[in-house]
Design a protein around this motif. Sequence first.
Motif, PDB file in Angstrom:
ATOM      1  N   ASN A 130      13.404  20.867  27.608  1.00 37.32           N
ATOM      2  CA  ASN A 130      13.836  22.116  27.073  1.00 37.32           C
ATOM      3  C   ASN A 130      15.277  21.856  26.543  1.00 37.32           C
ATOM      4  OD1 ASN A 130      13.521  24.785  26.100  1.00 37.32           O
ATOM      5  ND2 ASN A 130      13.577  25.618  28.295  1.00 37.32           N
ATOM      6  N   ILE A 131      15.452  22.859  25.378  1.00 37.44           N
ATOM      7  CA  ILE A 131      16.946  23.023  25.226  1.00 37.44           C
ATOM      8  C   ILE A 131      17.093  24.289  24.584  1.00 37.44           C
ATOM      9  CG2 ILE A 131      16.664  21.882  22.939  1.00 37.44           C
ATOM     10  CD1 ILE A 131      19.753  20.721  23.142  1.00 37.44           C
ATOM     11  N   LYS A 132      18.259  25.013  25.018  1.00 39.86           N
ATOM     12  CA  LYS A 132      18.651  26.249  24.583  1.00 39.86           C
ATOM     13  C   LYS A 132      20.014  26.398  24.446  1.00 39.86           C
ATOM     14  CE  LYS A 132      18.850  28.232  29.147  1.00 39.86           C
ATOM     15  NZ  LYS A 132      18.255  29.099  30.303  1.00 39.86           N
ATOM     16  N   ALA A 133      20.483  27.357  23.616  1.00 38.94           N
ATOM     17  CA  ALA A 133      21.606  27.775  23.514  1.00 38.94           C
ATOM     18  C   ALA A 133      21.946  28.952  24.615  1.00 38.94           C
ATOM     19  CB  ALA A 133      22.218  28.337  22.274  1.00 38.94           C
ATOM     20  N   TYR A 134      23.101  29.429  25.046  1.00 41.27           N
ATOM     21  CA  TYR A 134      23.163  30.428  25.866  1.00 41.27           C
ATOM     22  C   TYR A 134      24.585  30.878  25.905  1.00 41.27           C
ATOM     23  CZ  TYR A 134      25.573  27.116  29.357  1.00 41.27           C
ATOM     24  OH  TYR A 134      26.276  26.327  29.863  1.00 41.27           O
ATOM     25  N   GLY A 135      24.899  32.226  26.511  1.00 39.90           N
ATOM     26  CA  GLY A 135      26.177  32.812  26.246  1.00 39.90           C
ATOM     27  C   GLY A 135      26.963  32.693  24.923  1.00 39.90           C
ATOM     28  N   VAL A 136      26.042  32.678  23.862  1.00 40.68           N
ATOM     29  CA  VAL A 136      26.438  32.771  22.519  1.00 40.68           C
ATOM     30  C   VAL A 136      27.462  33.846  22.230  1.00 40.68           C
ATOM     31  CG1 VAL A 136      25.845  32.862  19.898  1.00 40.68           C
ATOM     32  CG2 VAL A 136      24.143  31.818  21.763  1.00 40.68           C
ATOM     33  N   ALA A 137      28.609  33.149  21.612  1.00 45.93           N
ATOM     34  CA  ALA A 137      30.054  33.842  21.438  1.00 45.93           C
ATOM     35  C   ALA A 137      30.482  35.059  22.552  1.00 45.93           C
ATOM     36  CB  ALA A 137      29.351  35.042  20.062  1.00 45.93           C
ATOM     37  N   THR A 138      30.004  34.464  23.814  1.00 42.09           N
ATOM     38  CA  THR A 138      30.430  35.212  24.996  1.00 42.09           C
ATOM     39  C   THR A 138      30.805  34.422  26.221  1.00 42.09           C
ATOM     40  OG1 THR A 138      28.289  35.494  25.960  1.00 42.09           O
ATOM     41  CG2 THR A 138      29.002  37.294  24.504  1.00 42.09           C
ATOM     42  N   HIS A 139      30.614  33.026  26.173  1.00 40.82           N
ATOM     43  CA  HIS A 139      31.105  32.176  27.153  1.00 40.82           C
ATOM     44  C   HIS A 139      32.474  32.083  27.569  1.00 40.82           C
ATOM     45  CE1 HIS A 139      31.393  28.558  29.695  1.00 40.82           C
ATOM     46  NE2 HIS A 139      29.813  28.714  29.861  1.00 40.82           N
ATOM     47  N   ARG A 140      32.798  32.146  28.918  1.00 34.74           N
ATOM     48  CA  ARG A 140      34.120  32.355  29.479  1.00 34.74           C
ATOM     49  C   ARG A 140      34.916  31.162  29.245  1.00 34.74           C
ATOM     50  NH1 ARG A 140      31.557  34.492  35.015  1.00 34.74           N
ATOM     51  NH2 ARG A 140      31.598  36.745  34.434  1.00 34.74           N
ATOM     52  N   HIS A 141      34.430  29.879  28.692  1.00 38.42           N
ATOM     53  CA  HIS A 141      35.323  28.757  28.348  1.00 38.42           C
ATOM     54  C   HIS A 141      36.178  28.903  27.148  1.00 38.42           C
ATOM     55  CE1 HIS A 141      33.600  25.650  31.712  1.00 38.42           C
ATOM     56  NE2 HIS A 141      34.311  26.878  31.920  1.00 38.42           N
ATOM     57  N   ALA A 158      48.412  24.174  18.339  1.00 40.50           N
ATOM     58  CA  ALA A 158      48.468  24.272  16.743  1.00 40.50           C
ATOM     59  C   ALA A 158      49.779  25.301  16.350  1.00 40.50           C
ATOM     60  CB  ALA A 158      47.350  24.930  16.195  1.00 40.50           C
ATOM     61  N   GLY A 159      50.359  25.859  17.454  1.00 35.51           N
ATOM     62  CA  GLY A 159      51.389  26.978  17.041  1.00 35.51           C
ATOM     63  C   GLY A 159      50.981  28.028  16.430  1.00 35.51           C
ATOM     64  N   GLU A 160      49.836  28.593  16.888  1.00 32.67           N
ATOM     65  CA  GLU A 160      49.374  29.787  16.230  1.00 32.67           C
ATOM     66  C   GLU A 160      48.397  30.359  16.935  1.00 32.67           C
ATOM     67  OE1 GLU A 160      46.702  29.283  12.639  1.00 32.67           O
ATOM     68  OE2 GLU A 160      46.855  27.143  12.794  1.00 32.67           O
ATOM     69  N   ASP A 161      47.906  31.576  16.777  1.00 34.71           N
ATOM     70  CA  ASP A 161      46.751  31.865  17.406  1.00 34.71           C
ATOM     71  C   ASP A 161      45.459  31.516  16.884  1.00 34.71           C
ATOM     72  OD1 ASP A 161      48.276  33.691  19.155  1.00 34.71           O
ATOM     73  OD2 ASP A 161      47.709  35.681  18.210  1.00 34.71           O
ATOM     74  N   VAL A 162      44.627  31.231  17.723  1.00 33.94           N
ATOM     75  CA  VAL A 162      43.434  30.440  17.419  1.00 33.94           C
ATOM     76  C   VAL A 162      42.136  31.446  18.077  1.00 33.94           C
ATOM     77  CG1 VAL A 162      42.020  28.488  17.855  1.00 33.94           C
ATOM     78  CG2 VAL A 162      44.284  27.959  17.325  1.00 33.94           C
ATOM     79  N   VAL A 163      41.174  31.439  17.009  1.00 33.26           N
ATOM     80  CA  VAL A 163      40.007  32.115  17.418  1.00 33.26           C
ATOM     81  C   VAL A 163      38.759  31.249  16.935  1.00 33.26           C
ATOM     82  CG1 VAL A 163      38.321  34.307  17.110  1.00 33.26           C
ATOM     83  CG2 VAL A 163      40.964  34.518  17.247  1.00 33.26           C
ATOM     84  N   ILE A 164      37.955  30.642  17.985  1.00 30.58           N
ATOM     85  CA  ILE A 164      36.964  29.739  17.676  1.00 30.58           C
ATOM     86  C   ILE A 164      35.562  30.408  17.843  1.00 30.58           C
ATOM     87  CG2 ILE A 164      38.255  27.915  18.286  1.00 30.58           C
ATOM     88  CD1 ILE A 164      36.567  27.404  20.670  1.00 30.58           C
ATOM     89  N   SER A 165      34.676  29.876  17.082  1.00 33.58           N
ATOM     90  CA  SER A 165      33.112  29.931  17.635  1.00 33.58           C
ATOM     91  C   SER A 165      32.857  28.837  18.586  1.00 33.58           C
ATOM     92  CB  SER A 165      32.252  29.907  16.560  1.00 33.58           C
ATOM     93  OG  SER A 165      32.277  31.064  15.651  1.00 33.58           O
ATOM     94  N   PHE A 166      32.414  29.200  19.893  1.00 30.92           N
ATOM     95  CA  PHE A 166      31.918  28.304  20.610  1.00 30.92           C
ATOM     96  C   PHE A 166      30.544  28.617  21.332  1.00 30.92           C
ATOM     97  CE2 PHE A 166      31.603  27.068  25.428  1.00 30.92           C
ATOM     98  CZ  PHE A 166      31.880  25.834  25.355  1.00 30.92           C
TER      99      PHE A 166
END
Lengths: 346, 346, 346, 346
Positions: free
Chosen positions: B200-211, B223-231
């Motif tokens: 089995n494989i699955k994604a979890y915590g999409v767009a909400t994971h605490r890391h 980077a010296g700037e605010d960073v917002v990522i998809s994780f």
Amino acid sequence: MIKVGIIGATGYAGGELVRILSAHKDVEIKWYGSRSYIDEKYARVYQNMFQIVDDVCMDDNMAELADQVDVIFTATPQGLCGSLVNEEILSKVKIIDLSADFRIKDVKTYEQWYGIEHKSPQFIGEAVYGLCEINREDVKSARLVANPGCYTTCSILTAYPLAKEGVIDMHTLIVDAKSGTSGAGRGAKVPNLYCEVNENIKAYGVATHRHTPEIEEQLGYAAGEDVVISFTPHLVPMNRGILVTEYATLKKNVTEEQIKAIYDKYYSDEKFVRVLDGGICPETKWVEGSNYVDINFKIDPRTNRVVMMGAMDNLVKGAAGQAVQNMNLMFGLKESEGLELVPMFP
Amino acid sequence: MIKVGIIGATGYAGGELVRILSAHKDVEIKWYGSRSYIDEKYARVYQNMFQIVDDVCMDDNMAELADQVDVIFTATPQGLCGSLVNEEILSKVKIIDLSADFRIKDVKTYEQWYGIEHKSPQFIGEAVYGLCEINREDVKSARLVANPGCYTTCSILTAYPLAKEGVIDMHTLIVDAKSGTSGAGRGAKVPNLYCEVNENIKAYGVATHRHTPEIEEQLGYAAGEDVVISFTPHLVPMNRGILVTEYATLKKNVTEEQIKAIYDKYYSDEKFVRVLDGGICPETKWVEGSNYVDINFKIDPRTNRVVMMGAMDNLVKGAAGQAVQNMNLMFGLKESEGLELVPMFP
Amino acid sequence: MIKVGIIGATGYAGGELVRILSAHKDVEIKWYGSRSYIDEKYARVYQNMFQIVDDVCMDDNMAELADQVDVIFTATPQGLCGSLVNEEILSKVKIIDLSADFRIKDVKTYEQWYGIEHKSPQFIGEAVYGLCEINREDVKSARLVANPGCYTTCSILTAYPLAKEGVIDMHTLIVDAKSGTSGAGRGAKVPNLYCEVNENIKAYGVATHRHTPEIEEQLGYAAGEDVVISFTPHLVPMNRGILVTEYATLKKNVTEEQIKAIYDKYYSDEKFVRVLDGGICPETKWVEGSNYVDINFKIDPRTNRVVMMGAMDNLVKGAAGQAVQNMNLMFGLKESEGLELVPMFP
Amino acid sequence: MIKVGIIGATGYAGGELVRILSAHKDVEIKWYGSRSYIDEKYARVYQNMFQIVDDVCMDDNMAELADQVDVIFTATPQGLCGSLVNEEILSKVKIIDLSADFRIKDVKTYEQWYGIEHKSPQFIGEAVYGLCEINREDVKSARLVANPGCYTTCSILTAYPLAKEGVIDMHTLIVDAKSGTSGAGRGAKVPNLYCEVNENIKAYGVATHRHTPEIEEQLGYAAGEDVVISFTPHLVPMNRGILVTEYATLKKNVTEEQIKAIYDKYYSDEKFVRVLDGGICPETKWVEGSNYVDINFKIDPRTNRVVMMGAMDNLVKGAAGQAVQNMNLMFGLKESEGLELVPMFP
């Protein structure tokens, strides 16, 4: 520093030798022999060794190698070591053969089970069967050590004390063995593909597996009688590990405490054999990556049988680890040097 | 000898601390804390440690522990370390917290993502984020080290050089991460059962994971700037290992050689970061059981993106190994002491 | 009864065709083509078919086969179908090609990514791309169907509605795909051995995988513009299953309800596409052995991206199942005939 | 349509009943009993059934259920069926009990091995042991069928012909069994976690497993004498499958052809028992997802033993499949209805 050459360094057992020896403080690996990868960087074949091993693979030239190193490990299929070794080589270098060529004292038995002619039977007599816990003193002075097979190491050590003490009827001994897939080697064959092994278990080599006579010979020495056993190996979907489940009828009326005492008599001073506490069955995961053999047993009063169990990492105690243990003995090092590997869980 | 106490010694990260520290020549483990197994033999909980560790498990009493040891590892869920630590304890003992309590400098961000109130925000400022390769000097003098998360260690180290050098557009950064199941801990939950995870494989915590905010904060510093990522984390049917695949648009016209040079600039002297040869993708198996992170990248000229990849053992460099690396730095030992673990293959 | 011939019946996709077709009430398999096993009993190659299939394997003679059957499935490497097909054959028999030969309309793109010359470009035009949910009507009247690739089926179906409705910026689309090992085929190669795949995950073919242009072409038709994507496949230690995680920037301000409505618009009448309930991530295990594709999505307001996820059995909907679905359409049968396979869990 | 109720529908065996019965053309499932998930949608518990099953889970009310359905399957732990069944219920509805409550004719043996008091011993006599291949006629007219255990089905069928024909010495019979992890059920327990089972094999319940007396009783009927065996189960890292390896001393001088003839005598007309060709060892993967038992054997002239091997899917022939086979017999349907499941490979 002990200079080491490995013939067959790119099989799984050879790779495990490199893993262990590269961290051994008294050893320098001088020769990574691999016919299939001559002149390729070793770390390209085993990327886990990237930035740890910088050398390239060499041909399997034992004569040349004998001039350069103190000890040669042959981690090759049966027949190779037997066809290369000679008196001149043995006068220069110690050999630890991980193949079956020098394990069986009766050359006819060897030739019958392996289906090939033995090319240097004159060395069978002096070769020492390198099961350190049993033949420790002989190993120390050996020029040529026959490193035991994986199934055999586990099967013998699990039954040895009870065979030696005459507690079990050797005619009733049945060894049902289960092995991870690394025991099948790194050869590209359909039955070893991921999709064929995963989610699957099967027996193979039923009543014909080549480790049978090796177990019989060694347990025969222990019991002081000819031993003929049933041995059935199984392929299990995991990388490493061997579990043996052995069944034998008790010859005497013994308690679990008495059997425990017998195991302790032989193994309480052995670093690499752990006789578990009562009621705990060995699991291969508990020894993974280490040189331990975990052993336990259970008496079944309903059938008057004892069920013995042993678990081991087939690539460590069942191959490379035991080979290094033999090397340590042969060179007067601490027997556990380089082998203080803590099992990895999970 | 450095005296060590572990709070949370029977989780998988705690177990890995025991595996590593039990073989560390400068360390003596004095306290195996585990609320669930008080007074039980540690080796009964982890049979791999049989005959290696003889101690029994203790309660999680940090105040008492602080009088007995030089350093405390807290391998517990978030909230615990933050609720126990105080100035008196920190004046007596160094703390390496494997939980998230002191990783994020902005307490509001912590409380928002973790959904709990921070109990000792006064120590967040002095806590050092223990990513050794980046904050080495600060770690050396720290009293309180926040040991990075598993996904975050791998995600940050893989992107760090390109973020730091301004090569990639940080607004385009996407981290697709895959983890073995030990990352889910040893809690008995249906989704972590063998039959639910295997095949089995699955994604979890999409767009909400605490890391996520932890990665953003650290890469933001770089980077010296605010960073917002998809994780996006995924659960993979294997025990150990994290692989991250990171995508970012290139801000400059750079060649693969130039990017390689940037990685080398930051990592060629780093023992535990291996930038692989061109064309070779990292595999988790090549680092299993070791403290290495293997990194590589590929430029995709069609999309003007760079694909970065990093592989790591989540329990070693992603938890216990990095914690010991931090300890070594804090106590002036060789940084790699006890961590010269050769990856196991297969 | 529809008479069926299979060329390449002993690969994993061919084996899956046999599994499905042997239980299809309107089908009789007349020809098990396999160059490697000519004259061997098919059930010796796939023992699961023992007492179900009694036939022996035949050579790959398409011309002879065309006289004997109503439809030919070619489950062979790229190049074979393209080199065998001709007008005479197509006038006698329908062909469903599971290879890539007729999937890509631009022959230059095909030749560039596959590195071989196309031997029958004259049929590319009439070949129908057999993604049933999208090209159903064309499939019904086709002589030659190009059965889509495994990664591509899952990647396209997951993004199709949002591409078609213009909700996502196609220039930002990134497809991170994870596949079980059966996708690598039954060839005996070291990288596909159990011990190499187990406990391991890696990316491969980064920025160069051949399914990339196929996804781009089809999603380009949907979006009405040229599409260039990042596509990264990964090898996962499991037999079956593909999971895709797709990232794209939203072009419009849409709610989750609106996106759900778009998916429902395209798929609510589709038997084999299941759009899951909100918050539930697809898992490959839930579709194992079946022809379903499970799809869901999550909006990430922080990054203004939507994360789309799709899960599928690579051998069923990604190969043999979809091929049978195409056959059903081509012969006027119920589209789901023989495909009412309930997923197996665990 | 036969109306069916399932008590325990959310365990793995219950889930498999739903998988099989939802595709059974003569069956309508009316009641999905599950105390743990009352009022939850069944497809939320088993997402594989999404859009296939729309019902919600109900309480385990057997009396109410008896008024609504024609047959009840109880897929629950031992004790439950025995405590619920009564004459009124049995007068209204047929019961197929997948637990052990009515398998063992000697109530003392049951109470001793299971450690609980039997609550309705009055029905033990009429209950039919539902091993269809052996008790087919009795099953047809039964009100209450005791569906055999997983290990027992495989162990008994593998040895039955040789026991019945008096070829083997029953006092020497040893059954070494290996099972996938679904046999341990869906309960959330640490030993069943992915990381504990994966890469691991162990024996458990040595000399004490509850399936032992069930095997002994049934093989005792076959042999016409009291039988006492050694039975050792092992936990294998795979989802499904049981393999048994059985050892017994031959009482007569028989050839492999003669033993093959005996197996054929009993099984050549049995659809679900496949006696493999000579030299081929059964593999669990070849029967996965199907109702087949694959059997073979090997004579070992060196030890005068025969090694018998049987492979089966523990959730199908070992539980739900056999239960449906029993239902088909009890309701006069074709015995294989709904069970024509082709094994899935890989």
